[in-house]
Design a protein around this motif. Structure first.
Motif, PDB file in Angstrom:
ATOM      1  N   ILE A  44      -9.478 -11.682  -2.708  1.00 33.05           N
ATOM      2  CA  ILE A  44     -10.597 -10.805  -2.470  1.00 33.05           C
ATOM      3  C   ILE A  44     -11.588 -10.631  -3.414  1.00 33.05           C
ATOM      4  N   ALA A  45     -11.257 -10.782  -4.609  1.00 38.86           N
ATOM      5  CA  ALA A  45     -12.201 -10.719  -5.916  1.00 38.86           C
ATOM      6  C   ALA A  45     -13.231 -11.656  -5.628  1.00 38.86           C
ATOM      7  N   SER A  46     -12.639 -12.849  -5.336  1.00 38.47           N
ATOM      8  CA  SER A  46     -13.597 -14.011  -5.276  1.00 38.47           C
ATOM      9  C   SER A  46     -14.776 -13.873  -4.137  1.00 38.47           C
ATOM     10  N   VAL A  47     -14.358 -13.297  -3.245  1.00 38.74           N
ATOM     11  CA  VAL A  47     -15.256 -12.957  -2.212  1.00 38.74           C
ATOM     12  C   VAL A  47     -16.469 -11.972  -2.556  1.00 38.74           C
ATOM     13  N   LEU A  48     -15.872 -11.052  -3.314  1.00 37.64           N
ATOM     14  CA  LEU A  48     -16.755  -9.943  -3.846  1.00 37.64           C
ATOM     15  C   LEU A  48     -17.711 -10.323  -4.780  1.00 37.64           C
ATOM     16  N   VAL A  49     -16.985 -11.206  -5.636  1.00 34.10           N
ATOM     17  CA  VAL A  49     -17.924 -11.810  -6.833  1.00 34.10           C
ATOM     18  C   VAL A  49     -19.087 -12.667  -6.462  1.00 34.10           C
ATOM     19  N   PHE A  50     -18.810 -13.451  -5.473  1.00 35.81           N
ATOM     20  CA  PHE A  50     -19.738 -14.235  -4.830  1.00 35.81           C
ATOM     21  C   PHE A  50     -20.922 -13.486  -4.424  1.00 35.81           C
ATOM     22  N   PHE A  51     -20.844 -12.429  -3.409  1.00 36.01           N
ATOM     23  CA  PHE A  51     -21.796 -11.572  -3.045  1.00 36.01           C
ATOM     24  C   PHE A  51     -22.492 -10.787  -4.135  1.00 36.01           C
ATOM     25  N   ILE A  52     -21.666 -10.221  -4.930  1.00 35.01           N
ATOM     26  CA  ILE A  52     -22.302  -9.643  -6.157  1.00 35.01           C
ATOM     27  C   ILE A  52     -23.151 -10.407  -6.840  1.00 35.01           C
ATOM     28  N   GLY A  53     -22.619 -11.730  -7.191  1.00 33.69           N
ATOM     29  CA  GLY A  53     -23.212 -12.754  -8.060  1.00 33.69           C
ATOM     30  C   GLY A  53     -24.573 -13.109  -7.409  1.00 33.69           C
ATOM     31  N   TRP A  54     -24.409 -13.239  -6.039  1.00 31.37           N
ATOM     32  CA  TRP A  54     -25.739 -13.668  -5.409  1.00 31.37           C
ATOM     33  C   TRP A  54     -26.777 -12.586  -5.437  1.00 31.37           C
ATOM     34  N   TRP A  55     -26.647 -11.386  -5.565  1.00 29.24           N
ATOM     35  CA  TRP A  55     -27.476 -10.371  -5.767  1.00 29.24           C
ATOM     36  C   TRP A  55     -27.945 -10.280  -6.961  1.00 29.24           C
ATOM     37  N   ALA A  56     -27.187 -10.378  -8.028  1.00 26.35           N
ATOM     38  CA  ALA A  56     -27.476 -10.342  -9.480  1.00 26.35           C
ATOM     39  C   ALA A  56     -28.141 -11.352  -9.665  1.00 26.35           C
ATOM     40  N   THR A  57     -28.238 -12.676  -9.412  1.00 25.12           N
ATOM     41  CA  THR A  57     -28.773 -13.869  -9.749  1.00 25.12           C
ATOM     42  C   THR A  57     -30.019 -13.580  -9.099  1.00 25.12           C
ATOM     43  N   ALA A  58     -30.315 -13.235  -7.918  1.00 24.06           N
ATOM     44  CA  ALA A  58     -31.569 -12.996  -7.193  1.00 24.06           C
ATOM     45  C   ALA A  58     -32.362 -11.898  -7.969  1.00 24.06           C
ATOM     46  N   GLN A  59     -31.640 -10.753  -8.528  1.00 23.26           N
ATOM     47  CA  GLN A  59     -32.619 -10.041  -9.184  1.00 23.26           C
ATOM     48  C   GLN A  59     -32.811 -10.378 -10.574  1.00 23.26           C
ATOM     49  N   ALA A  60     -32.276 -10.877 -11.183  1.00 26.15           N
ATOM     50  CA  ALA A  60     -32.273 -11.706 -12.531  1.00 26.15           C
ATOM     51  C   ALA A  60     -33.301 -12.824 -12.742  1.00 26.15           C
ATOM     52  N   THR A  61     -33.423 -13.567 -11.557  1.00 31.09           N
ATOM     53  CA  THR A  61     -34.385 -14.617 -11.448  1.00 31.09           C
ATOM     54  C   THR A  61     -35.730 -14.192 -10.880  1.00 31.09           C
ATOM     55  N   ARG A  62     -35.752 -13.227 -10.478  1.00 29.05           N
ATOM     56  CA  ARG A  62     -36.959 -12.967  -9.533  1.00 29.05           C
ATOM     57  C   ARG A  62     -38.142 -13.012 -10.254  1.00 29.05           C
ATOM     58  N   GLY A  63     -39.108 -13.759  -9.808  1.00 21.30           N
ATOM     59  CA  GLY A  63     -40.609 -13.945 -10.316  1.00 21.30           C
ATOM     60  C   GLY A  63     -40.167 -14.899 -11.713  1.00 21.30           C
ATOM     61  N   ALA A  64     -39.036 -15.451 -11.956  1.00 17.57           N
ATOM     62  CA  ALA A  64     -38.975 -16.576 -13.179  1.00 17.57           C
ATOM     63  C   ALA A  64     -39.041 -17.996 -12.496  1.00 17.57           C
ATOM     64  N   GLU A  65     -39.536 -18.937 -13.432  1.00 16.98           N
ATOM     65  CA  GLU A  65     -39.733 -20.144 -13.382  1.00 16.98           C
ATOM     66  C   GLU A  65     -38.812 -20.771 -13.055  1.00 16.98           C
ATOM     67  N   ASP A  66     -37.540 -20.406 -13.970  1.00 19.11           N
ATOM     68  CA  ASP A  66     -36.183 -21.015 -13.851  1.00 19.11           C
ATOM     69  C   ASP A  66     -35.285 -20.330 -12.877  1.00 19.11           C
ATOM     70  N   HIS A  67     -34.830 -21.064 -11.793  1.00 16.53           N
ATOM     71  CA  HIS A  67     -34.045 -20.298 -10.811  1.00 16.53           C
ATOM     72  C   HIS A  67     -32.618 -20.348 -11.409  1.00 16.53           C
ATOM     73  N   ASP A  68     -32.207 -21.066 -12.325  1.00 12.31           N
ATOM     74  CA  ASP A  68     -30.691 -21.179 -12.911  1.00 12.31           C
ATOM     75  C   ASP A  68     -30.872 -21.299 -14.308  1.00 12.31           C
ATOM     76  N   PRO A  69     -31.208 -20.028 -14.972  1.00 11.63           N
ATOM     77  CA  PRO A  69     -30.909 -20.208 -16.475  1.00 11.63           C
ATOM     78  C   PRO A  69     -29.793 -20.268 -17.116  1.00 11.63           C
ATOM     79  N   SER A  70     -29.501 -20.809 -18.127  1.00 10.26           N
ATOM     80  CA  SER A  70     -28.113 -21.117 -18.422  1.00 10.26           C
ATOM     81  C   SER A  70     -27.458 -19.870 -18.814  1.00 10.26           C
ATOM     82  N   GLU A  71     -28.009 -18.865 -19.107  1.00  7.21           N
ATOM     83  CA  GLU A  71     -27.182 -17.486 -19.633  1.00  7.21           C
ATOM     84  C   GLU A  71     -26.630 -16.845 -18.176  1.00  7.21           C
TER      85      GLU A  71
END
Length: 163
Positions: A44-71
């Motif tokens: 269950i946690a694996s499914v939840l972290v996927f969706f939460i991570g997708w949201w967080a990654t989209a927010q954290a990279t919004r407007g950034a040139e690098d879509h997948d920063p190492s941090e």
């Protein structure tokens, strides 16, 4: 908040190799989840972290040139947990302490890192998407490959070699 989640509360800022640090923390968290609720909780946690991570990654990279920063390492958590699901299931099904299955945890970690770094086939395709979903999907696919590889190694060890 999205950056805290995306970096797994700062783990992504550790150097060198932030993805490996994120995976190592994910293994420890997976063990904790297994102890707290067994395989079902980790699944269950694996499914939840996927969706939460997708949201967080989209927010954290919004407007950034690098879509997948190492941090950003929340994707490593999702993929690493998927890689360890088979080992968690085996321990939960057999009713044994998951640490007794330590070779599986080590194999899941090592294979996940191998597939995540080399990005063969569909893993590389997902990575080349250039968006937050691709950031998450490449690690999901790496986790699936690692879980399958761990299962094959377990079958060889227990079924073929009889260890």
């Amino acid at each position: 908040m999205s950056m805290l989640i995306a970096t797994v509360f700062g783990v992504g800022h550790l150097r060198p190799a932030p993805g490996t640090w994120g995976s190592a923390v994910a293994v420890l968290a997976a063990l904790g989840l297994h102890y707290a609720g067994g395989f079902p909780l980790l699944a269950i946690a694996s499914v939840l972290v996927f969706f939460i991570g997708w949201w967080a990654t989209a927010q954290a990279t919004r407007g950034a040139e690098d879509h997948d920063p190492s941090e950003i390492v929340i994707d490593e958590v999702a993929g690493q947990w998927i890689a360890l699901l088979l080992v968690s299931f085996g321990a939960w099904h057999a009713g044994v302490d998951p640490l007794r299955m330590y070779p599986g945890w080590i194999a899941g970690f090592a294979l996940f890192r191998l597939f995540d770094i080399t990005k063969p086939g569909i893993i590389g395709w997902a990575d080349r998407r250039g968006d937050a979903l691709g950031v998450m999907l490449d690690d999901v696919f790496a986790g699936i490959f690692a879980a399958l590889g761990t299962g094959v190694l377990a079958w060889i060890s227990h079924g073929v070699l009889g260890l």
